[in-house]
Design a protein around this motif. Sequence first.
Motif, PDB file in Angstrom:
ATOM      1  N   SER A 101     -65.359  32.960 -17.074  1.00 62.00           N
ATOM      2  CA  SER A 101     -64.677  33.870 -16.125  1.00 62.00           C
ATOM      3  C   SER A 101     -66.468  34.734 -15.841  1.00 62.00           C
ATOM      4  O   SER A 101     -67.133  34.942 -16.291  1.00 62.00           O
TER       5      SER A 101
ATOM      6  N   SER B 200     -63.733  38.663 -12.100  1.00 62.47           N
ATOM      7  CA  SER B 200     -63.396  39.739 -12.385  1.00 62.47           C
ATOM      8  C   SER B 200     -63.667  40.742 -11.806  1.00 62.47           C
ATOM      9  O   SER B 200     -64.699  41.219 -10.818  1.00 62.47           O
TER      10      SER B 200
ATOM     11  N   HIS C 185     -60.514  43.514 -10.217  1.00 64.13           N
ATOM     12  CA  HIS C 185     -61.102  44.798 -10.858  1.00 64.13           C
ATOM     13  C   HIS C 185     -60.769  45.591  -9.847  1.00 64.13           C
ATOM     14  O   HIS C 185     -60.024  46.862 -10.288  1.00 64.13           O
TER      15      HIS C 185
HETATM   16  N1  SAH Z   1     -68.879  38.699 -17.633  1.00 68.09           N
HETATM   17  C1  SAH Z   1     -67.518  37.606 -17.188  1.00 68.09           C
HETATM   18  C2  SAH Z   1     -67.065  37.287 -18.678  1.00 68.09           C
HETATM   19  C3  SAH Z   1     -66.357  38.887 -19.916  1.00 68.09           C
HETATM   20  S1  SAH Z   1     -65.522  39.491 -19.688  1.00 68.09           S
HETATM   21  C4  SAH Z   1     -66.971  38.850 -17.007  1.00 68.09           C
HETATM   22  O1  SAH Z   1     -67.217  39.299 -16.198  1.00 68.09           O
HETATM   23  O2  SAH Z   1     -65.846  38.058 -16.085  1.00 68.09           O
HETATM   24  C5  SAH Z   1     -63.796  38.725 -19.497  1.00 68.09           C
HETATM   25  C6  SAH Z   1     -62.484  39.480 -19.002  1.00 68.09           C
HETATM   26  O3  SAH Z   1     -62.990  40.819 -19.653  1.00 68.09           O
HETATM   27  C7  SAH Z   1     -63.533  40.177 -17.719  1.00 68.09           C
HETATM   28  O4  SAH Z   1     -62.418  40.380 -16.773  1.00 68.09           O
HETATM   29  C8  SAH Z   1     -63.397  41.783 -17.417  1.00 68.09           C
HETATM   30  O5  SAH Z   1     -64.104  42.481 -17.318  1.00 68.09           O
HETATM   31  C9  SAH Z   1     -62.638  41.835 -18.721  1.00 68.09           C
HETATM   32  N2  SAH Z   1     -62.529  43.277 -19.715  1.00 68.09           N
HETATM   33  C10 SAH Z   1     -64.012  43.613 -20.191  1.00 68.09           C
HETATM   34  N3  SAH Z   1     -63.581  44.695 -21.488  1.00 68.09           N
HETATM   35  C11 SAH Z   1     -62.296  45.286 -20.427  1.00 68.09           C
HETATM   36  C12 SAH Z   1     -61.565  46.528 -21.584  1.00 68.09           C
HETATM   37  N4  SAH Z   1     -61.953  46.993 -22.038  1.00 68.09           N
HETATM   38  N5  SAH Z   1     -60.137  46.195 -21.029  1.00 68.09           N
HETATM   39  C13 SAH Z   1     -59.334  44.806 -20.084  1.00 68.09           C
HETATM   40  N6  SAH Z   1     -60.453  43.958 -19.594  1.00 68.09           N
HETATM   41  C14 SAH Z   1     -61.153  43.959 -19.744  1.00 68.09           C
END
Ligand code: SAH
Length: 340
Positions: A189, A212, A214
């Motif tokens: 990810s 990710s 968002h």
């Molecule tokens: N750095 C990478 C992988 C780590 S985070 C990335 O950004 O994809 C893994 C996933 O969890 C990512 O999609 C991230 O955006 C999400 N994530 C992080 N904090 C979160 C939260 N508080 N609630 C829901 N998803 C979250």
Amino acid sequence: MVDIKSMDLEELTAWLKAQGEPAFRARQIFRWLYRGAVSFGEMTDLSKALRQRLEETALLTPPKVARKQVSQQDGTIKYLWELADGNCVESVLMRYQHGNTVCISCQVGCRMGCAFCASTIAGKVRDLSPAEMVDQVLFTQIDSGAPISNIVLMGIGEPLDNFDTVLRFLALVNCPDGLDIGMRHISLSTCGLVEQIDKLARHRLQSTLSVSLHAPDDETRSKLMPVNRGVGVDRLMEACRRYFEETGRRISYEYAMIDGVNDADWQADLLAKRLRGTPAHVNLIPLNQVEESPLKPSRRVAAFQKRLEDRGITVTVRRKLGGDIDASCGQLRRKAMKET
Ligand code: SAH
């Protein structure tokens, strides 16, 4: 000292050969390492002299369980590992119908600065080594007794910000003499580092890439994710398209639903428009509330999902596991940091 567990079988063979050892020794040692040996003394089919020499020249860095939380609801286990230098990272074991999945970290902290994420609050301390990544999978399997069939790189850190290590990790867990986990059972990810997505595409791996996203619009995405500033969603989507063309692998888009921020109808429409025409899959994630953040979970997940589906997009909503043990990554490490 040599970080022996970060070597692949080929390198280990060459390293031993330079010391006058036959090739089969490398496979013997490799297998011990992947059975979870934590010292060379355990490797009883090696000569005493070799064991001694390994102890003097090579390093093993097995993590210790600093904390462990088991969900009473669904058997999810969250591990806080203490690394050899005292730093901590998290892994989560999730038991799905399709197999046991471990979610692992790739850095101590993170420097990407996403507004909703607990892992990035205190910034990045350092990258993990390939061995430290492998050991999270291996010792989760050993401690829990659950055979691991799937790996997701969705723990603490940004995988494409520790690029070479992550590539090596993938090769190591994929190795038949190691954990032998198929590439298609591994997901990586990323927050969307455009140049690194292109670089990864050139390796043509069969692993799954999760992006990710968002938010589909620059204003919202740049507010939530500093990585978007100066780059923009257009360029990210172009890189995703190139990635698909190069690898033939459908991309999965992560979308954490945040109340009043990214859950409006027009954002669903724009997201659908952006994804039309390339095979994609959207994973809506109910936001895990982070103590330090004012962002709240969306109340419109179902409506948003329907609006995307009506526009022909494949959507799933992530099932929440380990709700009773704050299993979303970064939170346990934060808690431990605050307590000490
Ligand atoms: N750095 C990478 C992988 C780590 S985070 C990335 O950004 O994809 C893994 C996933 O969890 C990512 O999609 C991230 O955006 C999400 N994530 C992080 N904090 C979160 C939260 N508080 N609630 C829901 N998803 C979250």
